[in-house]
Motif scaffolding. Sequence first.
Motif, PDB file in Angstrom:
ATOM      1  N   LEU A   1       0.879  -1.166   0.000  1.00  0.00           N
ATOM      2  CA  LEU A   1       0.000   0.000   0.000  1.00  0.00           C
ATOM      3  C   LEU A   1       0.919   1.220   0.000  1.00  0.00           C
ATOM      4  CD1 LEU A   1      -3.050   0.980   0.495  1.00  0.00           C
ATOM      5  CD2 LEU A   1      -2.132   1.602   2.698  1.00  0.00           C
ATOM      6  N   THR A   2       1.119   1.811  -1.160  1.00  0.00           N
ATOM      7  CA  THR A   2       2.066   2.913  -1.307  1.00  0.00           C
ATOM      8  C   THR A   2       1.327   4.218  -1.538  1.00  0.00           C
ATOM      9  OG1 THR A   2       3.718   1.400  -2.219  1.00  0.00           O
ATOM     10  CG2 THR A   2       4.061   3.755  -2.613  1.00  0.00           C
ATOM     11  N   LEU A   3       1.661   5.204  -0.724  1.00  0.00           N
ATOM     12  CA  LEU A   3       1.077   6.541  -0.844  1.00  0.00           C
ATOM     13  C   LEU A   3       2.143   7.513  -1.315  1.00  0.00           C
ATOM     14  CD1 LEU A   3      -0.941   6.716   2.506  1.00  0.00           C
ATOM     15  CD2 LEU A   3      -1.809   6.183   0.214  1.00  0.00           C
ATOM     16  N   ILE A   4       1.731   8.476  -2.124  1.00  0.00           N
ATOM     17  CA  ILE A   4       2.626   9.495  -2.664  1.00  0.00           C
ATOM     18  C   ILE A   4       2.251  10.835  -2.046  1.00  0.00           C
ATOM     19  CG2 ILE A   4       3.449  10.630  -4.762  1.00  0.00           C
ATOM     20  CD1 ILE A   4       3.786   7.691  -5.104  1.00  0.00           C
ATOM     21  N   ALA A   5       3.245  11.557  -1.543  1.00  0.00           N
ATOM     22  CA  ALA A   5       3.030  12.934  -1.076  1.00  0.00           C
ATOM     23  C   ALA A   5       3.429  13.856  -2.222  1.00  0.00           C
ATOM     24  CB  ALA A   5       3.889  13.224   0.148  1.00  0.00           C
ATOM     25  N   THR A   6       2.605  14.875  -2.457  1.00  0.00           N
ATOM     26  CA  THR A   6       2.887  15.816  -3.540  1.00  0.00           C
ATOM     27  C   THR A   6       2.895  17.246  -3.013  1.00  0.00           C
ATOM     28  OG1 THR A   6       0.542  16.030  -4.112  1.00  0.00           O
ATOM     29  CG2 THR A   6       1.793  14.328  -5.281  1.00  0.00           C
ATOM     30  N   LEU A   7       3.699  18.069  -3.643  1.00  0.00           N
ATOM     31  CA  LEU A   7       3.659  19.514  -3.435  1.00  0.00           C
ATOM     32  C   LEU A   7       3.422  20.111  -4.815  1.00  0.00           C
ATOM     33  CD1 LEU A   7       6.575  20.177  -0.915  1.00  0.00           C
ATOM     34  CD2 LEU A   7       4.143  20.577  -0.529  1.00  0.00           C
ATOM     35  N   GLN A   8       2.374  20.884  -4.944  1.00  0.00           N
ATOM     36  CA  GLN A   8       1.997  21.465  -6.239  1.00  0.00           C
ATOM     37  C   GLN A   8       1.956  20.380  -7.320  1.00  0.00           C
ATOM     38  OE1 GLN A   8       4.996  24.560  -6.189  1.00  0.00           O
ATOM     39  NE2 GLN A   8       3.462  26.071  -5.545  1.00  0.00           N
ATOM     40  N   ASN A   9       1.332  19.257  -6.975  1.00  0.00           N
ATOM     41  CA  ASN A   9       1.103  18.109  -7.857  1.00  0.00           C
ATOM     42  C   ASN A   9       2.357  17.332  -8.268  1.00  0.00           C
ATOM     43  OD1 ASN A   9      -1.718  18.442  -7.869  1.00  0.00           O
ATOM     44  ND2 ASN A   9      -1.528  20.046  -9.398  1.00  0.00           N
ATOM     45  N   SER A  10       3.512  17.651  -7.711  1.00  0.00           N
ATOM     46  CA  SER A  10       4.734  16.898  -8.002  1.00  0.00           C
ATOM     47  C   SER A  10       5.084  16.000  -6.818  1.00  0.00           C
ATOM     48  CB  SER A  10       5.907  17.849  -8.245  1.00  0.00           C
ATOM     49  OG  SER A  10       5.685  18.599  -9.403  1.00  0.00           O
ATOM     50  N   PRO A  11       5.380  14.720  -7.060  1.00  0.00           N
ATOM     51  CA  PRO A  11       5.760  13.834  -5.963  1.00  0.00           C
ATOM     52  C   PRO A  11       7.022  14.337  -5.246  1.00  0.00           C
ATOM     53  CG  PRO A  11       5.230  12.557  -7.920  1.00  0.00           C
ATOM     54  CD  PRO A  11       5.294  14.001  -8.339  1.00  0.00           C
ATOM     55  N   VAL A  12       6.963  14.352  -3.915  1.00  0.00           N
ATOM     56  CA  VAL A  12       8.113  14.771  -3.109  1.00  0.00           C
ATOM     57  C   VAL A  12       8.456  13.739  -2.034  1.00  0.00           C
ATOM     58  CG1 VAL A  12       7.825  17.249  -3.494  1.00  0.00           C
ATOM     59  CG2 VAL A  12       6.644  16.157  -1.573  1.00  0.00           C
ATOM     60  N   GLY A  13       7.636  12.711  -1.918  1.00  0.00           N
ATOM     61  CA  GLY A  13       7.884  11.678  -0.929  1.00  0.00           C
ATOM     62  C   GLY A  13       6.917  10.537  -1.117  1.00  0.00           C
TER      63      GLY A  13
ATOM     64  N   GLY B   1       2.134  -5.607   4.094  1.00  0.00           N
ATOM     65  CA  GLY B   1       1.195  -6.374   4.895  1.00  0.00           C
ATOM     66  C   GLY B   1       0.264  -5.397   5.594  1.00  0.00           C
ATOM     67  N   ALA B   2      -0.238  -5.777   6.732  1.00  0.00           N
ATOM     68  CA  ALA B   2      -1.173  -4.908   7.445  1.00  0.00           C
ATOM     69  C   ALA B   2      -0.486  -3.973   8.421  1.00  0.00           C
ATOM     70  CB  ALA B   2      -2.192  -5.770   8.203  1.00  0.00           C
ATOM     71  N   ASP B   3       0.751  -4.318   8.833  1.00  0.00           N
ATOM     72  CA  ASP B   3       1.275  -3.640  10.023  1.00  0.00           C
ATOM     73  C   ASP B   3       2.759  -3.294  10.003  1.00  0.00           C
ATOM     74  OD1 ASP B   3       2.325  -6.166  10.163  1.00  0.00           O
ATOM     75  OD2 ASP B   3       1.527  -6.627  12.148  1.00  0.00           O
ATOM     76  N   HIS B   4       3.367  -3.178   8.817  1.00  0.00           N
ATOM     77  CA  HIS B   4       4.795  -2.865   8.761  1.00  0.00           C
ATOM     78  C   HIS B   4       5.072  -1.754   7.752  1.00  0.00           C
ATOM     79  CE1 HIS B   4       9.095  -3.547   9.274  1.00  0.00           C
ATOM     80  NE2 HIS B   4       9.208  -3.454   7.968  1.00  0.00           N
ATOM     81  N   ILE B   5       5.626  -0.643   8.239  1.00  0.00           N
ATOM     82  CA  ILE B   5       6.026   0.432   7.338  1.00  0.00           C
ATOM     83  C   ILE B   5       7.332  -0.010   6.683  1.00  0.00           C
ATOM     84  CG2 ILE B   5       6.756   2.843   7.143  1.00  0.00           C
ATOM     85  CD1 ILE B   5       4.973   3.435   9.604  1.00  0.00           C
ATOM     86  N   ASP B   6       7.268  -0.276   5.384  1.00  0.00           N
ATOM     87  CA  ASP B   6       8.429  -0.797   4.672  1.00  0.00           C
ATOM     88  C   ASP B   6       9.324   0.329   4.180  1.00  0.00           C
ATOM     89  OD1 ASP B   6      10.105  -2.689   3.390  1.00  0.00           O
ATOM     90  OD2 ASP B   6       9.025  -2.392   1.508  1.00  0.00           O
ATOM     91  N   MET B   7       8.719   1.406   3.693  1.00  0.00           N
ATOM     92  CA  MET B   7       9.508   2.516   3.156  1.00  0.00           C
ATOM     93  C   MET B   7       8.846   3.843   3.522  1.00  0.00           C
ATOM     94  SD  MET B   7      10.717   1.297  -0.625  1.00  0.00           S
ATOM     95  CE  MET B   7       9.274   0.428  -1.214  1.00  0.00           C
ATOM     96  N   LEU B   8       9.687   4.834   3.818  1.00  0.00           N
ATOM     97  CA  LEU B   8       9.233   6.211   4.035  1.00  0.00           C
ATOM     98  C   LEU B   8      10.392   7.105   3.624  1.00  0.00           C
ATOM     99  CD1 LEU B   8       7.251   8.359   5.054  1.00  0.00           C
ATOM    100  CD2 LEU B   8       8.102   7.970   7.352  1.00  0.00           C
ATOM    101  N   TYR B   9      10.255   7.746   2.469  1.00  0.00           N
ATOM    102  CA  TYR B   9      11.334   8.562   1.912  1.00  0.00           C
ATOM    103  C   TYR B   9      10.786   9.902   1.446  1.00  0.00           C
ATOM    104  CZ  TYR B   9      14.167   4.380   2.042  1.00  0.00           C
ATOM    105  OH  TYR B   9      14.856   3.281   2.484  1.00  0.00           O
ATOM    106  N   VAL B  10      11.537  10.956   1.730  1.00  0.00           N
ATOM    107  CA  VAL B  10      11.156  12.310   1.323  1.00  0.00           C
ATOM    108  C   VAL B  10      12.341  12.931   0.592  1.00  0.00           C
ATOM    109  CG1 VAL B  10      10.497  14.611   2.159  1.00  0.00           C
ATOM    110  CG2 VAL B  10       9.562  12.563   3.257  1.00  0.00           C
ATOM    111  N   HIS B  11      12.042  13.610  -0.508  1.00  0.00           N
ATOM    112  CA  HIS B  11      13.101  14.286  -1.264  1.00  0.00           C
ATOM    113  C   HIS B  11      13.774  15.315  -0.351  1.00  0.00           C
ATOM    114  CE1 HIS B  11      15.151  16.848  -4.143  1.00  0.00           C
ATOM    115  NE2 HIS B  11      15.127  15.792  -4.943  1.00  0.00           N
ATOM    116  N   PRO B  12      15.112  15.406  -0.383  1.00  0.00           N
ATOM    117  CA  PRO B  12      15.821  16.353   0.489  1.00  0.00           C
ATOM    118  C   PRO B  12      15.302  17.786   0.384  1.00  0.00           C
ATOM    119  CG  PRO B  12      17.380  14.893  -0.580  1.00  0.00           C
ATOM    120  CD  PRO B  12      16.040  14.596  -1.191  1.00  0.00           C
TER     121      PRO B  12
END
Length: 170
Positions: free
Chosen positions: A63-75, A81-92
Amino acid sequence: MGQTLPKPGLRPFLAADTPVLAAIFAAAIEELTGDDYSEAQQQAWAGVAEDEEAFGKRLASELTLIATLQNSPVGFAALKGADHIDMLYVHPGAVGQGVASMLCEALEKLAGSRGVKSLTVDASDNATEFFAKRGYVAKQRNTVTVNGEWLANTTMQKTLGDGAKPGAPT
């Protein structure tokens, strides 16, 4: 700095996002982890996204979510599974704008709404403080091999609140 920063948006992952997310993944590792990992470790870790097809399949299988700023992905963040954060990355360039917090909160709410009682994450050394501030507690230290390099991380766990309240209808 009199202007208001735009509020990050949130949307689901699309296969077409893979190249930009691979670039965010590599940039975050290369620019934000130098105090905690050697250059060889960073290169091995960032190399995970070099095979964009495999990286995209991994993102699509979670289950991957994209964060955007002004419609551009930034993180982005991914729940495995149900209960493990596998990745969390934000552009510097977007660090410090609430992107990681928004992504983490969204995963916590989604997991909680599915009845999950706690979330775990294997946090890199540079991310442990972020997760600790969000209520995650260190459970164990780990070493993992990534592309021939050993990297340390910490398994952290957070008990999710606002679950079913005692006496509330279920």
